[in-house]
Write an enzyme that holds these catalytic residues in place. Structure first.
Site, PDB file in Angstrom:
ATOM      1  N   ASP A  18      36.479  38.458  42.113  1.00 47.81           N
ATOM      2  CA  ASP A  18      35.649  38.240  40.830  1.00 47.81           C
ATOM      3  C   ASP A  18      36.537  38.868  39.772  1.00 47.81           C
ATOM      4  OD1 ASP A  18      33.355  38.400  39.326  1.00 47.81           O
ATOM      5  OD2 ASP A  18      33.588  40.723  39.358  1.00 47.81           O
ATOM      6  N   TYR A  23      37.107  36.428  30.192  1.00 51.50           N
ATOM      7  CA  TYR A  23      37.181  35.873  28.879  1.00 51.50           C
ATOM      8  C   TYR A  23      38.284  36.872  28.011  1.00 51.50           C
ATOM      9  CZ  TYR A  23      33.387  32.649  29.772  1.00 51.50           C
ATOM     10  OH  TYR A  23      32.891  31.532  30.169  1.00 51.50           O
ATOM     11  N   ASP A 120      34.872  32.049  36.801  1.00 50.46           N
ATOM     12  CA  ASP A 120      35.794  33.359  37.145  1.00 50.46           C
ATOM     13  C   ASP A 120      35.395  33.875  38.321  1.00 50.46           C
ATOM     14  OD1 ASP A 120      33.209  34.554  36.666  1.00 50.46           O
ATOM     15  OD2 ASP A 120      34.151  36.104  35.284  1.00 50.46           O
ATOM     16  N   GLU A 121      34.907  33.260  39.446  1.00 52.23           N
ATOM     17  CA  GLU A 121      34.738  33.822  40.555  1.00 52.23           C
ATOM     18  C   GLU A 121      34.765  32.724  41.765  1.00 52.23           C
ATOM     19  OE1 GLU A 121      30.894  36.275  41.899  1.00 52.23           O
ATOM     20  OE2 GLU A 121      30.335  34.549  41.006  1.00 52.23           O
TER      21      GLU A 121
END
Length: 677
Positions: A18, A23, A120-121
């Site tokens: 994670d 950003y 983003d994971e």
DNA sequence: ACGGTTGTGACC
DNA sequence: TGGTCACAA
């Protein structure tokens, strides 16, 4: 909701990676002067300084939070650097973050099967890599455990208050572990530590708070769940979690242990009930899907409050922008991944100004997706009109542009889904398109009624995009795998020779998939940190070598009759240029198709012809077998031909049970649809 | 007037 | 199936 899966033979090692404040990290990499400074990423600077969508750790220390306004953040932290999300066509453009996410996946995927869970994971199945390491390079054989790995948090390993000798305990855990599952887990943790270093070096900005990793040995799962608030569990953060709290008075996941499977099924349905029962025991059969690419693309924007759109022309303007972005991304996907999307969907939200029934939802509409910016724009606008007509009702339809509107649009989005691979053959896309095209074109009485399609599509403002609105094309449905047809060539001359493609080509390039994903989600703030914060979770698994459901969808019957083969000599770039300029008549005119005339109009016709045709799937496969899945020895599978293996494995997957919960007890009744004007 | 945008999956 | 809803990040 996941399905319960059969119990397993081996222990699996799954990492959940994670990227916190992703950003911000991306922006800090882009602009290194921001490193180490309190930073947040904000979008839409116009109103109250915009909304924060990511907050770096240095800023968090000041009390800056997500969902603050830019102005609030300044108040709490005057030093803060607010970076604006890139804007393109008047809306946020997340391309840079998506691409950075791809970089991460590409690093992680070197070590195991990845599933991109979000921008983003990532879930990463490290079982094989860990097993290999354990066999060849077990931790105890190393002269040192990496610094990164020594910083691991290990649940159930209680650290000393002063913390200084915690590393020794961790080292101890890595080096001398009785349990084989924990040894595997240790190997996984070493691999993750390596990966995170790699990512730090290549991608990120050296956050002040170091990335961390947390190891969850299976022996600590019970204790973990006993204290984990139910709403923190993945999938339980919303209404389902709330209803469990309310109806069962449970606070933690562990509290669910007191309830029988049947009770949970009564309450939540048969599938969700079983899933919950398992989750309470730390068991989750979700597989890591092995999917690196998104299944859909979308582009949308909201128009809150006064910004609500009240004129067709404004709606059209925004739709054009959204479609333009979507088209761009589709072309990129085509170029980079050789995939085409088949369905275009429009979503909108709206409210009515005077009407009591303003609660009514604006319906979403979809149609076959035709490549080309203006085609997408055209189709999207038609879909909008279809939705609007339904939304306002026939009585008001005539008012249209003339008088004051009684509707206002508060959100618009277009998305492209049902993305299928183009066979990665010797020479690419063009023949694929041509193949589809040609197959349909010649198997039908082409030109006569196709001109009518064009008229329907191009000139009518009524909606003619749905399947039902066009005559069926049975021959195409039988003989092609794709639901619709796209133009087959760019401006370059193309030589066509023989070849044939089927979806088996796609299947073969993907090995069978296995593994399970443990969907424990732990509290972010305590357990992970920014870059590459990760959880390692050991879990029991099911059969090896199972296909995932999504892969199953790719198993299709071979194309039998069409043996025409084709070959292109130019590269793929021409077709991309073609799509990019598809609306230019000049380009269309240069296209030569063997045997048929080449006017742009006919091209469009061909493109439209097979709207609505769906490829076959093997959904009847269960009928074809007279064995029970548990009667089959998995080892015999390997003897079978590849395609058959795939099918049998798919069939052996536990099937989702039909939810036959009595209406009165269905938890669905508990959920009231949220009005959303 | 909702952080906004993007994505997945279940259910009917 | 398409459409709607829920959920997540």
């Amino acid at each position: 909701m996941p399905v319960a899966r059969p119990e397993s033979s081996g222990s699996r090692v799954i990492a959940h990676v994670d990227m916190d404040c992703f950003y911000v990290q991306v922006e800090q990499r882009k602009q290194p002067s921001l490193r180490g400074r309190p930073t947040a990423v904000v979008q839409y600077n116009a109103w109250q300084g915009g909304g924060l969508i990511a907050v770096g750790y240095e800023a968090r220390a000041f009390g800056v939070k997500r969902s603050m306004r830019g102005d609030e953040a300044k108040k709490v932290c005057p030093e803060i650097e607010l970076v604006t999300v890139p804007v393109s066509r008047g809306k946020a453009d997340l391309t840079v973050y998506r691409d950075a996410g791809s970089e991460v996946v590409s690093i992680l995927s070197s070590k195991g099967r990845c599933e991109r869970a979000s921008i983003d994971e990532v879930y990463l199945d490290l079982t094989e890599a860990a097993e290999t390491m354990l066999a060849q390079n077990p931790p105890e054989s190393l002269e040192a455990i990496s610094e990164e790995a020594l910083k691991s948090h290990i649940l159930g390993l209680h650290s000393d208050k002063d913390g200084s000798d915690n590393r020794d305990r961790v080292r101890e855990w890595f080096l001398s572990n009785a349990d084989r599952r924990d040894k595997l887990l240790a190997c996984g943790a070493l691999i993750v530590a390596e990966l995170r270093m790699e990512m730090l070096a290549k991608l990120t900005s050296g956050m002040h708070k170091p990335a961390q990793q947390t190891i969850v040995p299976s022996s600590s799962v019970e204790e973990l769940l006993a204290s984990l608030p139910i709403k923190k569990m993945k999938q339980l953060g919303g209404k389902l979690g709330t209803s469990l709290q309310d109806k069962l008075a449970v606070n933690t996941v562990g509290d669910l242990l007191q309830f029988s499977e049947e009770k949970l099924q009564d309450l939540c349905g048969i599938n969700t009930g079983t899933w919950l029962w398992n989750i309470a025991r730390g068991v989750c059969g979700d597989q890591v899907e092995g999917r690196l690419l998104p299944k859909s693309h979308g582009s949308g924007k909201t128009f809150p409050g006064r910004q609500a759109l009240r004129k067709f022309s404004t709606v059209q303007k925004w739709l054009n922008d959204l479609c333009s972005e979507l088209s761009e991304r589709l072309l990129r996907d085509l170029e980079q991944n050789k995939r085409i999307a088949r369905t275009l969907t429009l979503h909108a939200s709206a409210y009515k100004l005077n009407d009591s029934e303003s609660l009514k939802k604006f319906p979403s509409k979809s149609c076959s997706l035709r490549y080309g910016v203006t085609k997408i724009q055209e189709d999207a606008l038609n879909l909008f009109h279809a939705g609007l007509r339904e939304y306002v009702g026939v009585y008001h339809e005539k008012l249209k542009e003339s008088t004051q509107q009684e509707w206002a649009i508060t959100g618009l989005s277009v998305s492209a889904s049902k993305i299928v691979d183009i066979p990665t053959g010797t020479n690419s896309i063009m023949k694929y398109f041509h193949h589809q095209n040609q197959t349909c074109a010649e198997l039908n009485d082409v030109s006569s009624h196709q001109d009518n399609f064009l008229l329907d599509l191009g000139t009518t403002s009524s909606i003619g995009l749905n399947q039902a609105d066009y005559p069926e094309n049975d021959v195409c449905e039988d003989e092609t795998m794709l639901g619709h047809v796209v133009p087959c060539s760019g401006p370059d001359d193309v030589k066509i020779e023989d070849d044939v493609y089927t979806y088996e080509d796609v299947d073969k390039k993907d090995p069978s998939l296995s593994g399970e994903k443990q969907s424990l989600v732990l509290q972010e703030d305590t357990l992970t940190s920014c870059l590459g914060g990760s959880h390692l979770i050991s879990t029991e698994t099911g059969l090896e070598s199972r296909l995932t459901k999504s892969k199953m969808d790719l198993v299709r019957p071979r194309l039998k009759s069409d043996k025409k083969k084709r070959k292109i000599e130019k590269g793929t770039s021409s077709i991309l240029r073609f799509f990019g300029n598809q609306d230019s008549r000049a380009n269309l005119e240069t296209f030569q198709e063997s045997g048929t005339s080449s006017s742009g109009k006919q091209l469009e016709n061909i493109q439209q012809t097979t709207n609505g045709i769906t490829p076959r799937t093997c959904n009847s496969r269960t009928d074809a077998w007279s064995y029970k899945s548990d009667e089959i020895d998995p080892s015999v599978l390997n003897e079978l031909p590849l395609e058959v293996q795939a099918e049998v494995r798919a069939w052996m997957q536990p099937q989702k049970r039909a939810n036959v919960v009595k209406k009165g007890s269905s938890i669905a009744h508990y959920f009231s649809p949220t009005p959303n004007p």
